[in-house]
Design an enzyme around this catalytic site. Structure first.
Site, PDB file in Angstrom:
ATOM      1  N   HIS A 133       0.896  -1.128  -0.071  1.00 26.99           N
ATOM      2  CA  HIS A 133      -0.115  -0.302   0.108  1.00 26.99           C
ATOM      3  C   HIS A 133       0.803   1.111  -0.004  1.00 26.99           C
ATOM      4  O   HIS A 133       0.483   2.168  -0.402  1.00 26.99           O
ATOM      5  CB  HIS A 133      -0.889  -0.012   1.060  1.00 26.99           C
ATOM      6  CG  HIS A 133      -2.279  -0.908   1.067  1.00 26.99           C
ATOM      7  ND1 HIS A 133      -3.261  -0.802   1.445  1.00 26.99           N
ATOM      8  CD2 HIS A 133      -2.167  -2.256   0.379  1.00 26.99           C
ATOM      9  CE1 HIS A 133      -4.161  -1.599   1.183  1.00 26.99           C
ATOM     10  NE2 HIS A 133      -3.329  -2.437   0.584  1.00 26.99           N
ATOM     11  N   HIS A 322      -1.787 -12.697  -2.775  1.00 22.80           N
ATOM     12  CA  HIS A 322      -2.813 -13.444  -2.046  1.00 22.80           C
ATOM     13  C   HIS A 322      -2.307 -14.797  -1.685  1.00 22.80           C
ATOM     14  O   HIS A 322      -2.994 -15.637  -1.297  1.00 22.80           O
ATOM     15  CB  HIS A 322      -4.084 -13.419  -2.738  1.00 22.80           C
ATOM     16  CG  HIS A 322      -4.637 -12.040  -2.941  1.00 22.80           C
ATOM     17  ND1 HIS A 322      -5.840 -11.835  -3.599  1.00 22.80           N
ATOM     18  CD2 HIS A 322      -4.372 -10.911  -2.399  1.00 22.80           C
ATOM     19  CE1 HIS A 322      -6.339 -10.519  -3.540  1.00 22.80           C
ATOM     20  NE2 HIS A 322      -5.183  -9.871  -2.928  1.00 22.80           N
TER      21      HIS A 322
END
Length: 796
Positions: A133, A322
């Site tokens: 992020h 993921h």
């Protein structure tokens, strides 16, 4: 990895037609509506702030004058804000025992801290999200965002819902920052922690470079899209109503409205990359939380493309990210406290207080989606793609009502609970994961990666490296022993210097050859300025080094006067050949150096024409790159769509802001101060630098003279400015007595006379003693722009 914000509860409404004026203070209106006696509150003498707890502020200058050009945005990041100003970060970082640093980080990652217990007793997945992020805000359109200044520490980014609990991640690694102090920036530590997290879980990283310098104040200039106060959707109930003597017109003064039809999820507003304000990439539940994988795939493709990733890199990043950790959605969003910037003072910089249970662990809340994608959340493997493609998935709701997916096969593998030993949970996929399966192109890539795990590993490793270093600029800025040796096309590689540099005698001779070549001052200045001025400090791309001005696509940009430019380049190449084949055959001079030297010689000549003797600094050592080392598609993003320096405004592009605001943005990309911006424009105008040779802003009878005529005319009361049409884009300057039109101008000319801050600077150069000061200051900032990309010689 595309974790979102409180998707279902926070982004069910279409806010895309409401564009918040991101420099305003909208909470004032909420404040005035929700206190009993605002008149009784004491006023703080500092900027009129009202005292009385976390109440808000009175209207400020931008509330009253919303069209004011905010020139002060050029003066952010001043040394006075930096407690480490003057210290040599490069030198300090290179003295770190790098292996011990990584050892310290890796030990911290597997030692759960009681105040914020680690999922699976491993902080790795959580730190990968933090690093992701931090870097994932990058966008290729203007180079803004990214990890290079650690902006995740400041508003608004630190308080976006999509960054929920990254404040905890940074606080968890404070012991490392504390130990290494000024030798290790937050920006570098955040990314290195992400790399170490991957490595402790078995993933081979491609490399790591330090060299990111921390920012020390919030970014007040970047437009991130329609903003909502304190990380929550803006209270639209204010619109259309009167609030205690504050009519709707005052409310609307704080809002910028987007005209025309509402934007679609696959039609992002330029230069934005995230599909919704407060997201890093896309809504993991699908556009506007609609749960449609096909729509999500279109969103993903556009968003990742805007962040400089192709389809294969996109799939690698999502599937790779993921492969670790889990998503959190155990507590309803309406129970979670305010984001860090709105949290109470006793929270000491931590936001999103969770009052349920322990507030973490089994009760953790981030994006509202609950569960993990894989059976082994702390081990690098290919289970994510195996599960995605092998099983059918059905749509369900998380414990708090967010859309997610679960296998239809009851015999599908389970995933261990992150905190309760022995408990197994169903696998989870997000809508944005299913998108990779339903989109034909993405699915082919998924199958390729599934069938070749080594290739998938390599692709993810390189894509992760690109994600983390995309905004760092040339490799000359990279620090540390793990810098990848391979030159990658997205780094805009330039060959290393491989010849002796020209000396002062050579420079004198080459200047003479250039000025005697028949090329005009205007053409020489234009070539040098065109080469250097596309630099942008946001991601350190562009600039004169490499001579990409002679290559596609830059060579053909309309703004660069292609026909004139190619004549200049051919002439300079002939001078280059004559020099290298003559008595100086043991020396070489690059085309890149000659382009800049030609501009310097022309500026000197123009100053002399205006009666001022001055030497324009020149630093040799630039090298020429090749077309093969130029990613034309990526480089084309550097092409200006509007550039006030050349009075260029591409009318084919739809604009929602006046040209002078885009001009201010370009000045900031060049790191210019207000005086530097002003003096540059005054000089470029009298040197005939409008892209189409128009006379707009050329307030002089003596072209190719570096005079202060622009400022003298601009500040004179002998003329009256008259708009040519109601849109007030072009203007006539008419003699006050006769009414005859003397000059014409654009908004990007007149702003230096209409804006109070810029006019006061213009008056300095218009004064009777201003000519020599003008030339000296113009030459200084000219040299600054020519050297902006010279990280091969700058110690930064």
């Amino acid at each position: 990895m595309i974790p979102g914000n409180f998707i279902t509860l926070l982004i069910k409404k279409d806010y895309t037609d409401l564009l918040h004026n991101f420099y305003s203070q909208p909470n004032y209106f909420y404040f005035m509506n929700n206190i009993e006696n605002p008149e009784d509150l004491a006023k703080c003498p500092f900027r009129g702030t009202r005292v009385g707890g976390a109440i808000g502020t009175s209207p400020q200058i931008d509330d009253w004058w919303p069209n004011r050009l905010q020139v002060e945005l050029l003066h952010q990041e001043q040394p006075v804000a930096n407690p480490l100003s003057g210290e040599n970060y490069k030198e300090a970082f290179n003295k770190i025992d790098y292996e011990n640093l990584k050892k310290d980080i890796k030990e911290l990652l597997v030692n759960s801290q009681e105040w914020w217990p680690a999922d699976y007793n491993n902080y790795g997945p959580q730190m990968i999200r933090m690093a992701w992020h931090s870097a994932g805000t990058y966008r290729i359109a203007d180079g803004r965002g990214g990890a290079s200044q650690g902006m995740q520490r400041f508003a608004p980014i630190n308080s976006w819902w999509d960054n929920g609990n990254t404040d905890k991640s940074r606080r968890l690694i404070w012991p490392i920052k504390k130990k290494y102090g000024a030798a290790l920036s937050w920006a570098d530590l955040i990314i290195l922690t992400g790399n170490c997290s991957l490595e402790i879980m078995g993933f081979p990283t491609f490399g790591y470079a330090g060299g990111r310098r921390d920012a020390w104040e919030p970014d007040r200039s970047t437009y991130w899209g329609p903003e909502f106060w304190e990380g929550k959707p803006y209270d639209q109930s204010l619109a259309g109503q009167e609030r205690k003597g504050h009519p709707d017109e005052m409310v609307k003064a704080n809002l910028r409205w987007i005209g025309g039809p509402k934007e679609k999820y696959h039609d992002l507003e330029n230069p934005l990359a995230a599909t919704h304000q407060a997201l890093i990439y896309v809504n993991p539940e699908g556009p506007e939380g609609n749960g449609d994988p096909q729509d999500s795939a279109r969103n993903i493709r556009e968003s990742f493309k805007r962040m400089a990733m192709d389809d294969e890199e996109t799939v690698a990043l999502i599937a790779g990210g993921h492969a670790f950790g889990k998503s959190h959605g155990m507590v309803s969003a309406d129970k979670i406290g305010a984001a860090p910037e709105a949290a109470p003072i006793h929270a000491q910089g931590l936001g999103w207080n969770n009052p349920v249970g322990s507030g973490n662990g089994i009760n953790t809340m981030t994006n509202g989606i609950e569960g993990s994608w894989i059976p082994n959340p702390t081990k690098w493997d290919n289970d994510y793609l195996t599960n995605l493609l092998k099983f059918e998935w059905k749509k369900i709701e998380s414990p708090v009502g967010a859309i997610q997916w679960t296998p239809t096969d009851p015999n599908a593998p389970k995933t261990p609970d992150a905190h309760l030993d022995g408990l197994l949970n169903n696998l989870m996929m997000m809508t944005s994961d299913i998108a990779l399966k339903v989109d034909p192109d993405y699915k082919v890539i998924c199958e390729r990666f599934l069938n070749d795990f080594d290739y998938f590993t390599e692709t993810f490793s390189k894509a992760w490296y690109k994600l983390k270093h995309r905004d760092m600029g040339p490799k000359d800025r990279y620090l540390g022993p793990e810098v990848a040796k391979e030159d990658l096309i997205w780094q805009d590689p330039i060959p290393k210097l491989n010849h002796d540099l020209i000396d002062s005698n050579d420079i004198v001779r080459l200047k003479s050859d250039i000025l005697n070549s028949g090329l005009s001052i205007s053409a020489l200045v234009s070539a040098a300025w065109s080469a250097a001025s596309i630099y942008r400090d946001t991601d350190k791309r562009g600039g004169a080094n490499g001579a990409r001005l002679a290559l596609d696509p830059q060579n053909n940009w309309e703004i660069n006067r292609p026909e004139e430019l190619n004549n200049v380049l051919e002439t300079l190449k002939n001078i280059q050949n004559d020099f290298q084949n003559g008595e100086n055959s043991n020396k070489k001079v690059s085309l890149a150096d000659l382009i800049v030297l030609g501009g310097c010689a022309a500026v000197e000549k123009a100053a002399n024409n205006a009666g001022v003797e001055i030497e324009v600094p020149f630093t040799s050592g630039r090298m020429d790159t090749t077309q093969e080392l130029t990613d034309a598609e990526s480089f084309d993003w550097l092409k200006p769509v509007s550039d006030g320096f050349k009075n260029y405004h591409n009318d084919k592009v739809g604009y929602r802001v006046p040209p002078e605001r885009i001009f201010l943005d370009r000045a900031q990309l060049l790191t210019l101060t207000a005086p530097e911006w002003t003096v540059l424009v005054g000089g470029l105008r009298v040197l005939d630098q409008n892209y189409d040779h128009s006379k707009h802003g050329m307030f002089t009878e003596n072209t190719e003279h570096l005079s202060n005529d622009f400022f003298k005319v601009l500040t004179s009361m002998d003329y009256v400015w008259v708009p040519q049409s109601s849109d007030e884009i072009l203007f006539n300057l008419n003699d006050r007595k006769s009414g005859a039109t003397k000059y014409t101008a654009t908004r990007c000319d007149l702003i230096f006379g209409s804006n109070a801050q810029l006019r006061n600077i213009a008056e300095v150069y218009a004064a009777d003693d201003g000519q020599k000061r003008f030339v000296k200051d113009f030459v200084s900032v000219w040299d600054k722009v020519m050297m902006l990309d010279r990280y091969d010689v700058k110690d930064e």
